[in-house]
Scaffold this motif. Structure first.
Motif, mmCIF file in Angstrom:
data_model
loop_
_atom_site.group_PDB
_atom_site.id
_atom_site.type_symbol
_atom_site.label_atom_id
_atom_site.label_comp_id
_atom_site.label_asym_id
_atom_site.label_seq_id
_atom_site.Cartn_x
_atom_site.Cartn_y
_atom_site.Cartn_z
ATOM 1 N N VAL B 512 104.921 25.817 -78.619
ATOM 2 C CA VAL B 512 105.418 24.690 -77.821
ATOM 3 C C VAL B 512 104.290 24.074 -77.000
ATOM 4 N N VAL B 513 103.539 24.915 -76.291
ATOM 5 C CA VAL B 513 102.502 24.386 -75.391
ATOM 6 C C VAL B 513 101.350 23.792 -76.199
ATOM 7 N N ALA B 514 100.975 24.447 -77.293
ATOM 8 C CA ALA B 514 99.885 23.917 -78.121
ATOM 9 C C ALA B 514 100.227 22.520 -78.626
ATOM 10 N N ASP B 515 101.474 22.306 -79.028
ATOM 11 C CA ASP B 515 101.877 20.977 -79.503
ATOM 12 C C ASP B 515 101.958 19.970 -78.368
ATOM 13 N N GLU B 516 102.446 20.408 -77.224
ATOM 14 C CA GLU B 516 102.556 19.476 -76.091
ATOM 15 C C GLU B 516 101.186 18.949 -75.692
ATOM 16 N N LEU B 517 100.155 19.805 -75.808
ATOM 17 C CA LEU B 517 98.822 19.409 -75.348
ATOM 18 C C LEU B 517 97.872 19.057 -76.487
ATOM 19 N N GLY B 518 98.306 19.285 -77.726
ATOM 20 C CA GLY B 518 97.448 18.962 -78.859
ATOM 21 C C GLY B 518 96.221 19.840 -78.939
ATOM 22 N N VAL B 519 96.384 21.112 -78.616
ATOM 23 C CA VAL B 519 95.255 22.051 -78.671
ATOM 24 C C VAL B 519 95.545 23.103 -79.740
ATOM 25 N N PRO B 520 94.499 23.799 -80.205
ATOM 26 C CA PRO B 520 94.754 24.846 -81.212
ATOM 27 C C PRO B 520 95.595 25.984 -80.633
ATOM 28 N N LEU B 521 96.444 26.542 -81.474
ATOM 29 C CA LEU B 521 97.300 27.645 -81.046
ATOM 30 C C LEU B 521 96.461 28.798 -80.484
ATOM 31 N N GLU B 522 95.304 29.000 -81.083
ATOM 32 C CA GLU B 522 94.457 30.132 -80.696
ATOM 33 C C GLU B 522 93.983 30.021 -79.252
ATOM 34 N N GLY B 586 94.223 16.231 -79.359
ATOM 35 C CA GLY B 586 93.954 16.899 -78.090
ATOM 36 C C GLY B 586 92.845 16.217 -77.317
ATOM 37 N N ARG B 587 92.967 14.916 -77.155
ATOM 38 C CA ARG B 587 91.943 14.191 -76.401
ATOM 39 C C ARG B 587 92.529 12.913 -75.830
ATOM 40 N N VAL B 588 91.743 12.310 -74.941
ATOM 41 C CA VAL B 588 92.141 11.039 -74.338
ATOM 42 C C VAL B 588 91.163 9.980 -74.844
ATOM 43 N N HIS B 589 91.723 8.873 -75.338
ATOM 44 C CA HIS B 589 90.805 7.801 -75.741
ATOM 45 C C HIS B 589 91.309 6.443 -75.279
ATOM 46 N N VAL B 590 90.395 5.510 -75.293
ATOM 47 C CA VAL B 590 90.742 4.152 -74.878
ATOM 48 C C VAL B 590 91.598 3.532 -75.978
#
Lengths: 156, 787
Positions: B512-522, B586-590
């Motif tokens: 759940v958290v990995a998807d919410e933040l777009g980060v690897p599960l690991e 998992g990043r912020v872009h313009v």
């Protein structure tokens, strides 16, 4: 009077002094620090404490430590070789063959014996082979699946 | 479906379990640790005349022996009940009794010794003089005029009386009914039987006056609260409760037990760490049991099959004392479920919570809901039989329609979503229901007893809106906490107040958290079960961890995202509204310029260096949320079971078991299927093999796994699991509870199948479990009645 017991545990020679009434499971857990064999029932119904003694799956809560004198004992801690997990351990992981994990060491070691006898054990044969092991979480479905899968892999 | 959510991700907790490295309380070794054993009552009800512990205390290796008086004088408070319906009369429950034992297994004295064998020898050496008193074990019989009075001031051994529903509408339905069916049944007492027996350990630091308690609990924070405020009296700030790996719970490890108080109290007294591990027999005779209802019910209907009224009166055995949540189970988790999946209007239920000389009864997997489902689904089958209708068809006729959701039942609940018609159609298709019926006809022609059982069941999971719980009698709230702590490297620790004891939260909550933040599960680790690391939490039961605990983490992740956007925009020298959080990468872009981006890890690092933060933004990247659910969630199931009963041995053989469940959105299908399968087998256990036995004289008959028959691997030939998804609109994940649905549906599915098989023999009802002996007696009685 204490008794001297010489046995091999997970390939390592052990020489211990024990009370005659000490159970094998307590020798393994309390004296040798091998807590993988869990104690679930005290009366040999549940099989959580199963270990391999001279290659046979036995319930370590129903054996005295002195009965293991001269024997070769394998616990879940000693099952995997140097190449990582034993194929049955891997199959349990791959097939969701465990939930709380308490019965798992006993299930895996019993599975070793089942597949030793018959690597091509069917679903029904595995169910029969697990008659001495209880699991309260999985409903056995994925345990059976794991063991059948491990057997198929071994015999492939 | 996300990158992880919706996928069968392999469990991250498994490597330690498959290698025998589970961290169960019984495995804990502390330097200088003493071992605790408890002297228990062999009597169901007796006055304790005297305790002679001199021989035990004189034994080599015995450190101390304590009696009930020592605990009472030493500041141990009584075990409280945390759920009180109006006018509940609460019997006092001491940690160790001083003058009277109330059930077999009640604690009388405590031994502390250098090793467990000596502790057990010393327990045998304690001499207790008892004066036996009259006892009663039966849920309804305890209210009889000639039953012994068990507690001063609790007249008739009734702790409480509770009712819900529209009694007038119910009366009217019966007055205007074309047909009625009636049923009196027992929902038998069960022992949850988690494979790991309960255990507790404690370590006292005299210098800092800090106590650490390890316990096999599903909810360490409520245990700390109860230890602090009621039983042990150590401030919460000085008390750490850890529930490490716990080997199954099924409800039985929710409650505050005497040994959780005894062990830390002893550790402080002797100035050494101490540990107690239950034997299986101790667990069987002291873990809270489940179910134990006697019920009289009737269903009113029109000649076309429309259900119009349901009238239910239940006597719920609460045992010798009120366990932590005992009154909740047969009230707000039972009567409220009596509408089932049907549009019945005139539902009225009442319950007598009664006291007996038995182990306390509290939540066991399903907790109230299986009792409701078994009753309702048996009545529906009796109705179908009376009307000469197909039971599946009759269920479909009466089921709530999908367009009627949210659906207000006449017994308080607002069902969130569902499609019961599709649920049943899917089950019928998967089972080839018509084919099963044809096969049944052929079998009957050959003199074989084949039966098909079909059910449609409802659950209320994910307790609960705190204010609603409070209004129904709860002393606590049922929100959950979730903290998402992003470290400077971008690695994440997730802290949840829910607890996993087999359910796989270390995997699903990370998904759940990995998807919410777009980060690897690991990069996401889940931490649970330790009051020293998690601020607070209500723990795991009632299939609440995903609905409530998962939702708390979604809220915290949203807060993390908002701050990451703020800092990211600043670093990109763009306005906040001109950047986007890309959850796939998992990043912020313009906006419109994906190359002008800052990675999640870079932003996390910037949040901690704090060299260049937007004005007014604090350093750090760590958010906690306390999520209070707006409603329960309402999973549903339709299961079909096909059996054959041997007309010579009366053994039941399950031929097929088909389960279709709707637990809303699914985070990890593999884990959900595992929950359903495990639940089904527990429900089948109630139907076919399990019953906790007390003799009429109060003796306890099922103290080992020899007498208490937990299902084995060959009880079922396999379970065919499938699902439909109607998302819950009441939580951000759209999930509903998955942990209990299997248990709720399986008991009536099997019972209906067996009774369907016995229909040609005139058998209308057999009490559970459906053992060969009970079936044989029922057949014999039916045949002699017909003769």
């Amino acid at each position: 009077m204490n008794h001297r017991v010489c046995l091999k545990v997970n390939g390592e020679a052990r020489d211990v002094e024990v009370e005659p009434r000490l159970l094998l499971c307590h020798l393994l857990r309390d004296e040798l620090g091998l807590t993988g064999a869990n104690i679930g029932c005290d009366t040999s119904q549940c099989g959580s404490c199963t270990v391999l003694m001279d290659g046979k799956a036995v319930k370590s809560c129903t054996l005295l430590a002195v009965q293991a004198d001269g024997c070769d004992v394998t616990t879940i801690e000693g099952l995997a070789g140097e190449n990582g997990l034993h194929p049955i351990q891997q199959a349990f992981w791959d097939n969701h063959g465990l939930q709380c994990g308490f019965c798992t060491p006993g299930m895996i070691l019993t599975a070793v014996e089942i597949l030793d006898r018959n690597p091509c054990a069917s679903d029904a044969e595995v169910r029969h082979g697990l008659e001495g092991n209880l699991c309260r979480c999985t409903g056995y479905e994925n345990i059976v699946k794991s063991i059948v899968a491990a057997g198929a892999r071994e015999s492939a | 479906m996300g990158r992880y959510v919706g996928h069968s991700v392999k469990r991250r907790e498994d490597p330690r379990f498959i290698q025998g490295k589970g961290r169960y309380v019984a495995n804990l070794e502390l330097h200088g640790m003493a071992h605790v054993a408890v002297k228990r009552s062999p009597y169901p009800h007796a006055r304790v005349v005297g305790v002679d512990s001199s021989a035990a205390a004189a034994m080599d290796g015995v450190i101390a022996v304590f009696t009930g008086r020592d605990f009472a004088d030493g500041g141990c408070g009584a075990l409280p009940c945390g759920w009180l319906v109006p006018d509940t009369k609460v019997p006092e429950r001491p940690v160790v009794v001083t003058d009277r034992v109330m059930h077999v297994g009640d604690s009388v004295a405590v031994v502390v010794a250098e090793d467990p064998y000596t502790a057990s020898d010393a327990v045998e050496a304690i001499e207790v003089e008892y004066e036996s008193l009259p006892s009663v074990v039966d849920a309804r019989g305890t209210t009889d005029a000639d039953a012994p009075q068990l507690h001063d001031g609790i007249e008739g051994n009734v702790s409480y009386y509770w009712k819900l529903g529209d009694s007038e509408a119910c009366k009217q339905a019966f007055a205007e009914a074309d047909e009625t069916v009636e049923l009196e049944l027992v929902n038998q007492r069960l022992i949850p039987t988690a494979m790991e027996p309960r255990a507790a350990a404690a370590s006292w630091d005299a210098a800092s006056e800090e106590m650490t308690v390890w316990t096999t609990s599903q909810n360490p924070h409520p245990i700390r609260l109860l230890l602090s405020a009621f039983t042990l009296g150590i401030p919460e700030s000085k008390l750490r409760v850890i529930s490490p790996d716990v080997g199954g719970g099924f409800g039985s490890k929710i409650f505050h037990y005497p040994e959780e108080v005894i062990v830390p109290w002893v550790a402080r007294q002797i100035g050494r760490p101490a540990k107690w591990v239950a034997t299986r027999t101790e667990s069987q005779m002291t873990d809270s049991h489940g179910r134990d209802h006697v019920t009289v019910a009737r269903l009113a209907m029109k000649s076309d099959g429309t259900f119009t009224g349901l009238d239910v009166e239940t006597w719920a055995n609460q045992g010798a004392y009120l366990s932590t949540f005992a009154p909740l189970i047969p009230t707000a988790l039972y009567i409220t479920l009596l509408a089932g999946n049907y549009r019945t209007k005139g539902v009225f239920g009442r319950v007598h919570g009664t006291l007996t000389n038995t182990v306390p009864v509290d939540a066991y997997r399903g907790a109230g809901r299986p009792e409701a489902a078994y009753l309702v689904e048996r009545l529906v089958d009796l109705a179908a039989d009376r009307l000469g209708r197909d039971p599946l068809d009759l269920r479909k006729q009466n089921a709530i329609r999908k367009e009627e959701f949210p659906y207000q039942t006449p017994v308080a609940f607002l069902y969130d979503s569902g499609d019961y018609d599709r649920l049943m159609s899917t089950a019928a298709a998967n089972a080839d229901y018509d084919g099963m019926r044809r096969a049944q006809e052929e079998a009957r022609e050959e003199g074989r007893l084949r039966g098909v059982g079909v059910v449609c069941c409802i659950e209320a999971s994910g307790p609960a809106p705190s204010a609603v719980a409070g209004s129904l009698g709860s002393a606590v709230g049922f929100w959950e906490s979730g903290e998402v702590r992003v470290h400077p490297t971008g690695q994440i620790s997730v802290f949840t107040g829910s607890h996993t004891h087999g359910q796989g939260h270390e995997t699903t909550l990370a998904q759940v958290v990995a998807d919410e933040l777009g980060v690897p599960l690991e990069s996401v680790e889940v931490v649970h079960g330790d009051t020293g690391r998690i601020n607070f939490g209500m723990g795991t039961y009632g299939s609440r961890s995903a609905c409530v605990g998962g939702s708390a983490l979604v809220r915290s992740a949203e807060k993390v995202r908002a701050k990451v956007v703020k800092i990211g925009a600043h670093l990109l020298e763009a306005a906040e509204e001109d950047v986007v959080y890309d959850r796939d990468a998992g990043r912020v872009h313009v906006k419109g310029s994906p190359d002008r981006a800052k990675a999640f890890g870079e932003i996390a690092f910037a949040a901690y260096t704090a060299h260049n933060l937007p004005e007014g933004v604090e350093p750090g990247l760590d958010f906690v949320s306390f999520y209070d659910p707006e409603n329960f969630t309402f999973p549903a199931s339709s299961h079909i079971c096909e059996v054959e009963v041997c007309p010579e041995t009366w053994q039941v053989r399950i031929l097929r078991y088909v389960a279709v469940d709707d637990v809303g959105k699914v985070i990890n299908p593999m884990i959900v299927e595992g929950q359903i399968q495990g639940g089904v087998v527990q429900g089948v256990g109630q139907a076919l093999t399990e019953t906790a036995g007390y003799a009429e004289d109060g003796s306890f008959l099922t103290g080992t796994m020899l007498e208490y028959a937990v299902p084995r691997a060959d009880l079922l030939p396999g379970i065919e699991v499938d699902r439909i998804e109607t998302p819950s609109p009441h939580n951000p994940l759209g999930v509903k509870g998955a942990g209990e649905m299997g248990t709720i549906a399986a008991t009536p599915a099997v019972a209906n199948a067996v009774l369907d098989a016995l229909r040609p023999l005139g058998v209308k009802h057999v009490e559970l479990p459906l053992t060969p002996e009970r079936i044989w007696r029922a057949v014999r009685d039916a045949q002699s009645a017909a003769a």
